[in-house]
Design a protein around this motif. Structure first.
Motif, PDB file in Angstrom:
ATOM      1  N   LYS A 363       1.255  -9.195 -82.365  1.00 47.28           N
ATOM      2  CA  LYS A 363       1.782 -10.362 -83.080  1.00 47.28           C
ATOM      3  C   LYS A 363       3.069 -10.867 -82.430  1.00 47.28           C
ATOM      4  CE  LYS A 363       3.440 -11.896 -87.618  1.00 47.28           C
ATOM      5  NZ  LYS A 363       3.764 -11.484 -89.001  1.00 47.28           N
ATOM      6  N   ALA A 364       3.944  -9.956 -82.064  1.00 44.39           N
ATOM      7  CA  ALA A 364       5.215 -10.343 -81.439  1.00 44.39           C
ATOM      8  C   ALA A 364       4.981 -11.055 -80.118  1.00 44.39           C
ATOM      9  CB  ALA A 364       6.094  -9.115 -81.241  1.00 44.39           C
ATOM     10  N   PHE A 365       4.014 -10.575 -79.334  1.00 41.92           N
ATOM     11  CA  PHE A 365       3.689 -11.223 -78.053  1.00 41.92           C
ATOM     12  C   PHE A 365       3.147 -12.629 -78.294  1.00 41.92           C
ATOM     13  CE2 PHE A 365       4.825  -7.502 -76.012  1.00 41.92           C
ATOM     14  CZ  PHE A 365       4.532  -7.509 -74.665  1.00 41.92           C
ATOM     15  N   ALA A 366       2.282 -12.758 -79.295  1.00 42.68           N
ATOM     16  CA  ALA A 366       1.716 -14.076 -79.591  1.00 42.68           C
ATOM     17  C   ALA A 366       2.808 -15.048 -80.022  1.00 42.68           C
ATOM     18  CB  ALA A 366       0.652 -13.948 -80.676  1.00 42.68           C
ATOM     19  N   GLU A 367       3.715 -14.589 -80.868  1.00 51.33           N
ATOM     20  CA  GLU A 367       4.783 -15.460 -81.347  1.00 51.33           C
ATOM     21  C   GLU A 367       5.735 -15.869 -80.225  1.00 51.33           C
ATOM     22  OE1 GLU A 367       6.474 -13.161 -84.481  1.00 51.33           O
ATOM     23  OE2 GLU A 367       5.000 -13.840 -85.979  1.00 51.33           O
ATOM     24  N   ALA A 368       5.863 -15.015 -79.215  1.00 54.34           N
ATOM     25  CA  ALA A 368       6.738 -15.317 -78.080  1.00 54.34           C
ATOM     26  C   ALA A 368       6.025 -16.140 -77.002  1.00 54.34           C
ATOM     27  CB  ALA A 368       7.274 -14.029 -77.473  1.00 54.34           C
ATOM     28  N   GLY A 369       4.721 -16.367 -77.190  1.00 56.29           N
ATOM     29  CA  GLY A 369       3.963 -17.127 -76.210  1.00 56.29           C
ATOM     30  C   GLY A 369       3.544 -16.335 -74.994  1.00 56.29           C
ATOM     31  N   HIS A 370       3.560 -14.986 -75.102  1.00 59.44           N
ATOM     32  CA  HIS A 370       3.153 -14.136 -73.986  1.00 59.44           C
ATOM     33  C   HIS A 370       1.645 -13.880 -74.029  1.00 59.44           C
ATOM     34  CE1 HIS A 370       7.313 -13.592 -73.249  1.00 59.44           C
ATOM     35  NE2 HIS A 370       7.536 -12.635 -74.142  1.00 59.44           N
ATOM     36  N   THR A 371       1.088 -13.547 -72.895  1.00 59.82           N
ATOM     37  CA  THR A 371      -0.304 -13.087 -72.840  1.00 59.82           C
ATOM     38  C   THR A 371      -0.453 -11.849 -73.713  1.00 59.82           C
ATOM     39  OG1 THR A 371      -0.552 -13.923 -70.594  1.00 59.82           O
ATOM     40  CG2 THR A 371      -2.112 -12.225 -71.297  1.00 59.82           C
ATOM     41  N   ALA A 372      -1.572 -11.745 -74.416  1.00 56.58           N
ATOM     42  CA  ALA A 372      -1.793 -10.595 -75.290  1.00 56.58           C
ATOM     43  C   ALA A 372      -1.783  -9.305 -74.477  1.00 56.58           C
ATOM     44  CB  ALA A 372      -3.124 -10.735 -76.021  1.00 56.58           C
ATOM     45  N   PRO A 373      -1.069  -8.282 -74.944  1.00 54.76           N
ATOM     46  CA  PRO A 373      -1.027  -7.020 -74.206  1.00 54.76           C
ATOM     47  C   PRO A 373      -2.297  -6.215 -74.424  1.00 54.76           C
ATOM     48  CG  PRO A 373       0.178  -6.791 -76.257  1.00 54.76           C
ATOM     49  CD  PRO A 373      -0.257  -8.236 -76.178  1.00 54.76           C
ATOM     50  N   GLY A 374      -2.555  -5.297 -73.500  1.00 50.63           N
ATOM     51  CA  GLY A 374      -3.607  -4.304 -73.700  1.00 50.63           C
ATOM     52  C   GLY A 374      -2.972  -3.039 -74.248  1.00 50.63           C
ATOM     53  N   ILE A 375      -3.561  -2.477 -75.304  1.00 54.73           N
ATOM     54  CA  ILE A 375      -2.979  -1.298 -75.942  1.00 54.73           C
ATOM     55  C   ILE A 375      -4.060  -0.231 -76.091  1.00 54.73           C
ATOM     56  CG2 ILE A 375      -1.762  -0.399 -77.952  1.00 54.73           C
ATOM     57  CD1 ILE A 375      -0.697  -3.195 -78.483  1.00 54.73           C
ATOM     58  N   PHE A 376      -3.738   0.992 -75.647  1.00 55.15           N
ATOM     59  CA  PHE A 376      -4.708   2.083 -75.770  1.00 55.15           C
ATOM     60  C   PHE A 376      -3.956   3.406 -75.883  1.00 55.15           C
ATOM     61  CE2 PHE A 376      -3.979   1.256 -71.264  1.00 55.15           C
ATOM     62  CZ  PHE A 376      -3.709   2.516 -70.740  1.00 55.15           C
ATOM     63  N   PRO A 377      -4.585   4.421 -76.470  1.00 57.81           N
ATOM     64  CA  PRO A 377      -3.928   5.726 -76.588  1.00 57.81           C
ATOM     65  C   PRO A 377      -3.917   6.451 -75.245  1.00 57.81           C
ATOM     66  CG  PRO A 377      -6.136   5.832 -77.520  1.00 57.81           C
ATOM     67  CD  PRO A 377      -5.885   4.387 -77.170  1.00 57.81           C
ATOM     68  N   ALA A 378      -2.816   7.131 -74.962  1.00 60.99           N
ATOM     69  CA  ALA A 378      -2.704   7.941 -73.739  1.00 60.99           C
ATOM     70  C   ALA A 378      -3.200   9.339 -74.067  1.00 60.99           C
ATOM     71  CB  ALA A 378      -1.263   7.980 -73.263  1.00 60.99           C
ATOM     72  N   VAL A 379      -4.371   9.669 -73.570  1.00 60.36           N
ATOM     73  CA  VAL A 379      -4.973  10.989 -73.802  1.00 60.36           C
ATOM     74  C   VAL A 379      -4.764  11.813 -72.545  1.00 60.36           C
ATOM     75  CG1 VAL A 379      -7.093  12.226 -74.311  1.00 60.36           C
ATOM     76  CG2 VAL A 379      -6.697   9.953 -75.310  1.00 60.36           C
ATOM     77  N   PRO A 380      -4.007  12.924 -72.604  1.00 59.91           N
ATOM     78  CA  PRO A 380      -3.754  13.709 -71.396  1.00 59.91           C
ATOM     79  C   PRO A 380      -5.053  14.262 -70.819  1.00 59.91           C
ATOM     80  CG  PRO A 380      -2.860  14.811 -73.342  1.00 59.91           C
ATOM     81  CD  PRO A 380      -3.328  13.461 -73.778  1.00 59.91           C
ATOM     82  N   SER A 381      -5.352  13.895 -69.597  1.00 64.49           N
ATOM     83  CA  SER A 381      -6.665  14.103 -69.011  1.00 64.49           C
ATOM     84  C   SER A 381      -6.584  14.938 -67.733  1.00 64.49           C
ATOM     85  CB  SER A 381      -7.333  12.755 -68.740  1.00 64.49           C
ATOM     86  OG  SER A 381      -7.461  12.021 -69.952  1.00 64.49           O
ATOM     87  N   ALA A 382      -7.749  15.201 -67.166  1.00 54.82           N
ATOM     88  CA  ALA A 382      -7.833  16.063 -65.987  1.00 54.82           C
ATOM     89  C   ALA A 382      -7.340  15.357 -64.734  1.00 54.82           C
ATOM     90  CB  ALA A 382      -9.277  16.521 -65.784  1.00 54.82           C
ATOM     91  N   GLY A 383      -6.826  16.134 -63.796  1.00 54.50           N
ATOM     92  CA  GLY A 383      -6.417  15.619 -62.506  1.00 54.50           C
ATOM     93  C   GLY A 383      -7.605  15.401 -61.584  1.00 54.50           C
ATOM     94  N   ALA A 384      -7.318  15.190 -60.321  1.00 54.67           N
ATOM     95  CA  ALA A 384      -8.345  14.848 -59.337  1.00 54.67           C
ATOM     96  C   ALA A 384      -9.386  15.974 -59.240  1.00 54.67           C
ATOM     97  CB  ALA A 384      -7.695  14.612 -57.988  1.00 54.67           C
ATOM     98  N   ARG A 385     -10.633  15.561 -59.067  1.00 53.70           N
ATOM     99  CA  ARG A 385     -11.716  16.537 -58.988  1.00 53.70           C
ATOM    100  C   ARG A 385     -12.946  15.914 -58.344  1.00 53.70           C
ATOM    101  NH1 ARG A 385     -10.377  13.258 -63.538  1.00 53.70           N
ATOM    102  NH2 ARG A 385     -12.236  12.819 -64.762  1.00 53.70           N
ATOM    103  N   ARG A 386     -13.838  16.786 -57.849  1.00 51.94           N
ATOM    104  CA  ARG A 386     -15.147  16.327 -57.381  1.00 51.94           C
ATOM    105  C   ARG A 386     -16.063  16.206 -58.579  1.00 51.94           C
ATOM    106  NH1 ARG A 386     -18.379  18.250 -51.964  1.00 51.94           N
ATOM    107  NH2 ARG A 386     -20.133  16.801 -52.191  1.00 51.94           N
TER     108      ARG A 386
END
Length: 388
Positions: A363-386
């Motif tokens: 809502k704050a971004f919309a009121e300021a005239g900014h492009t809508a942000p992308g929002i997602f939860p940060a789930v701690p995940s695995a590092g590099a792997r085959r």
């Protein structure tokens, strides 16, 4: 992953020798500390760069990205030299500098990489401060390490990937991004000492504590090769020289005021204050996590944002708005993450308020005239792997 392998086959006429993945990362705390030999606390994201790769022995390197318009970039590994655009033939294919730079770094270190066919696809948002470039570098390094039997450790791969970005791409980054991508583990944050690359996997199960870490991608793109990042690194190095220490890691937080009084340049003084205080914030966050009190981490996130905004001056209006709107809506704390000048913020919230806080930011971004942000939860995940 089968999609990437199928696309590889359509491009190169045969199945790949294997498929690898490396994640992007979000940094909980410790910004601009890694090139000052300091402390950081990143975690890997579920978003990854995926590479289908086959070994070649004829000196040819062929590169293709599913995410960039254009065909296959073909290079001669024997002629790869930095800077990428001038010497490697990668001019007009900026993304190709990342995997090509890794090949160059491996060969420059004496490893017998004789060519490869590589097809890349990534779900790490580009320009969002989530280390999309490090993911490309690390996945390439891991694949070539496996295919050529190089026997390199994860920290060694991270250092070579960092060298590729520093010398070949031309971004003077520290090693945090590559280490997080290469070494993180699922369910943990990576407590990394960038001086000696020692690290500890810190359990980071926020859900068990009724918490959630949100990533707010402002969708403001940054380009760290434009000089602003390099200028701050140079300023930090100048501060270390003026104080007679190897790196700002060696400046005591307890005696910071005395150290700052010895610096005549106000800009350098601000940079030093940020780095030394953010190293201390990493230690304070670790102490809270070890004590089982992640709720109290939020205040340190906001404190870190103020330092990045006012002392390092790498924030922007959209990042400031994300932090302000989230905190006003009841978040426990928030800060920009990554190199700044756009990109993303992290927000620590009670899990049952996550949707309301996210809605308030939108809502704050919309009121300021900014492009809508992308929002997602940060789930701690695995590092590099085959993966195949």
């Amino acid at each position: 992953m089968s999609t990437v392998a199928a696309e590889f086959g359509a491009l190169y006429g045969a199945a790949p020798d294997g498929v690898w993945a490396a994640p992007g990362r979000v940094n909980l705390i410790g910004e601009y500390t890694d090139f000052n030999e300091g402390l950081v606390l990143p975690l890997a994201l579920p978003h990854t760069a995926v590479a289908a790769v086959s070994r070649r022995d004829d000196g040819v390197l062929r590169l293709h990205s599913a995410d960039v318009d254009g065909g296959v970039v073909q290079l001669d590994v024997a002629t790869l030299e930095p800077p990428a655009a001038a010497a490697s033939g990668a001019s007009g294919h900026g993304w190709a500098a990342y995997p090509a730079g890794v090949v160059w770094a491996l060969r420059a270190a004496g490893h017998p990489v004789t060519g490869a066919d590589i097809h890349l696809a990534s779900t790490v948002p580009s320009g969002a401060g989530l280390s999309s470039s490090a993911a490309l570098e690390v996945v390439t390094a891991l694949a070539l390490n496996d295919l050529f039997g190089l026997g390199l450790s994860r920290p060694e791969l991270a250092l070579l990937a960092q060298r590729a970005e520093n010398a070949f791409v031309g971004v003077p980054c520290g090693v945090m991004d590559q280490m997080a991508s290469a070494c993180a583990t699922e369910g943990h944050a990576l407590y990394l000492d960038t001086r000696d690359l020692s690290y500890r996997q810190v359990p980071f199960d926020l859900a068990a504590r009724g918490l959630c870490l949100l990533v707010v991608d402002t969708r403001v793109k940054h380009a760290l090769g434009d000089g602003a990042y390099a200028e701050r690194r140079a300023g930090c190095e100048a501060g270390a020289r003026a104080l007679g220490v190897r790196a700002l890691r060696d400046v005591s937080a307890a005696h910071l005021s005395d150290s700052l009084a010895r610096l005549g340049d106000e800009t350098i003084r601000r940079y030093v204050r940020h780095v030394v205080s953010d190293d201390a914030r990493v230690e304070r966050v670790i102490a809270l996590l070890d004590a089982g009190d992640p709720h109290a981490v939020g205040a340190l996130l906001t404190e870190g944002h103020v330092s990045l905004r006012d002392d390092l001056r790498v924030s922007c209006p959209e990042l400031d708005l994300a932090v302000e709107a989230a905190n006003a809506a009841g978040a426990l704390g928030a800060r920009m993450t990554g190199g700044g000048f756009g990109g993303s913020a992290v927000v620590l919230v009670a899990a049952d308020t996550a949707d309301a806080v996210a809605a308030a930011v939108v809502k704050a971004f919309a009121e300021a005239g900014h492009t809508a942000p992308g929002i997602f939860p940060a789930v701690p995940s695995a590092g590099a792997r085959r993966v195949a």
